[in-house]
Write a protein that holds these residues in place. Structure first.
Motif, mmCIF file in Angstrom:
data_model
loop_
_atom_site.group_PDB
_atom_site.id
_atom_site.type_symbol
_atom_site.label_atom_id
_atom_site.label_comp_id
_atom_site.label_asym_id
_atom_site.label_seq_id
_atom_site.Cartn_x
_atom_site.Cartn_y
_atom_site.Cartn_z
ATOM 1 N N THR A 5 8.702 2.025 0.006
ATOM 2 C CA THR A 5 8.550 0.730 -0.206
ATOM 3 C C THR A 5 7.706 0.591 -1.437
ATOM 4 O OG1 THR A 5 8.948 -0.033 1.658
ATOM 5 C CG2 THR A 5 8.573 -1.610 0.293
ATOM 6 N N VAL A 6 8.240 0.152 -2.796
ATOM 7 C CA VAL A 6 7.488 -0.018 -3.744
ATOM 8 C C VAL A 6 7.441 -1.405 -4.238
ATOM 9 C CG1 VAL A 6 7.095 0.837 -6.284
ATOM 10 C CG2 VAL A 6 8.289 2.278 -4.702
ATOM 11 N N VAL A 66 2.720 -0.828 -6.166
ATOM 12 C CA VAL A 66 2.096 -0.559 -4.857
ATOM 13 C C VAL A 66 3.164 0.358 -4.217
ATOM 14 C CG1 VAL A 66 0.977 -1.218 -2.694
ATOM 15 C CG2 VAL A 66 0.387 -2.447 -4.846
ATOM 16 N N VAL A 67 2.650 1.398 -3.911
ATOM 17 C CA VAL A 67 3.725 2.320 -3.120
ATOM 18 C C VAL A 67 3.377 2.391 -1.574
ATOM 19 C CG1 VAL A 67 4.934 4.630 -2.849
ATOM 20 C CG2 VAL A 67 4.231 3.612 -5.297
ATOM 21 N N THR A 93 1.306 9.379 -6.987
ATOM 22 C CA THR A 93 0.744 8.507 -8.114
ATOM 23 C C THR A 93 1.354 9.305 -9.127
ATOM 24 O OG1 THR A 93 -1.245 8.101 -6.833
ATOM 25 C CG2 THR A 93 -1.431 8.290 -9.189
ATOM 26 N N GLU A 94 1.202 10.795 -9.314
ATOM 27 C CA GLU A 94 1.930 11.239 -10.344
ATOM 28 C C GLU A 94 3.379 10.742 -10.694
ATOM 29 O OE1 GLU A 94 0.506 13.241 -12.804
ATOM 30 O OE2 GLU A 94 -1.421 13.170 -11.541
ATOM 31 N N ALA A 95 4.092 10.554 -9.777
ATOM 32 C CA ALA A 95 5.442 10.200 -9.733
ATOM 33 C C ALA A 95 5.474 8.756 -10.697
ATOM 34 C CB ALA A 95 6.065 9.916 -8.320
ATOM 35 N N THR A 109 -1.721 2.134 -6.354
ATOM 36 C CA THR A 109 -1.988 2.176 -5.009
ATOM 37 C C THR A 109 -0.861 2.753 -4.134
ATOM 38 O OG1 THR A 109 -3.229 -0.104 -5.166
ATOM 39 C CG2 THR A 109 -2.701 0.590 -3.059
ATOM 40 N N VAL A 110 -1.385 3.648 -3.271
ATOM 41 C CA VAL A 110 -0.464 4.376 -2.528
ATOM 42 C C VAL A 110 -0.950 4.139 -1.233
ATOM 43 C CG1 VAL A 110 0.526 6.674 -1.912
ATOM 44 C CG2 VAL A 110 0.013 6.134 -4.175
ATOM 45 N N LEU A 111 -0.214 3.683 -0.210
ATOM 46 C CA LEU A 111 -0.586 3.732 1.254
ATOM 47 C C LEU A 111 0.381 4.436 2.076
ATOM 48 C CD1 LEU A 111 -0.475 -0.340 1.135
ATOM 49 C CD2 LEU A 111 -2.355 1.103 0.886
#
Length: 127
Positions: A5-6, A66-67, A93-95, A109-111
């Motif tokens: 979910t982004v 935010v991913v 994050t790279e994507a 932000t990645v959760l």
């Protein structure tokens, strides 16, 4: 099944960004956990109008995307995938950076959410 979910500024979604982001995030997950994830990865883009997002108590300051990656906990702790959460955070994050440019890197932000066995299901069946 990996579910991404982004949350992203609605204004950043222009019709050309969506397919690039969906492909990049799907590739990022498959690169870390394996090809099995590619055909079952779900990517959901939720556009939030800038005036409905705030940072530091200031409305209109929308952060970078935010991913949230939700998947079975076993996939995050599998011995064949050492350091899976850290690798997924880096890969996702790279994507995002690939699609939106280097300027967003420091704010992405990645959760990672691991769902315990027996706490998810598909089609009414516990998975």
């Amino acid at each position: 099944m990996p579910h991404l979910t982004v949350q992203i500024r609605e204004e950043a979604l222009d019709g050309s960004v969506e397919p690039k982001l969906i492909r990049a995030l799907t590739e990022a997950v498959a690169a870390v956990v394996g090809e099995w994830a590619r055909p079952v990865a779900v990517v959901e883009l939720l556009g939030v109008p800038e005036h409905r997002w705030g940072t530091g108590g200031i409305p209109g300051r929308a952060p970078a995307p935010v991913v949230t990656l939700t998947m079975r906990e076993g996939g995050l702790t599998h011995p064949r995938i050492p350091d899976a959460p850290a690798r997924l955070i880096g890969s996702l994050t790279e994507a995002v950076v690939t699609v939106f440019g280097e300027a967003v890197r420091g704010d992405v932000t990645v959760l990672i959410v691991g769902v315990p066995a027996g706490r998810s299901g598909v089609g009414g069946e516990v998975a």
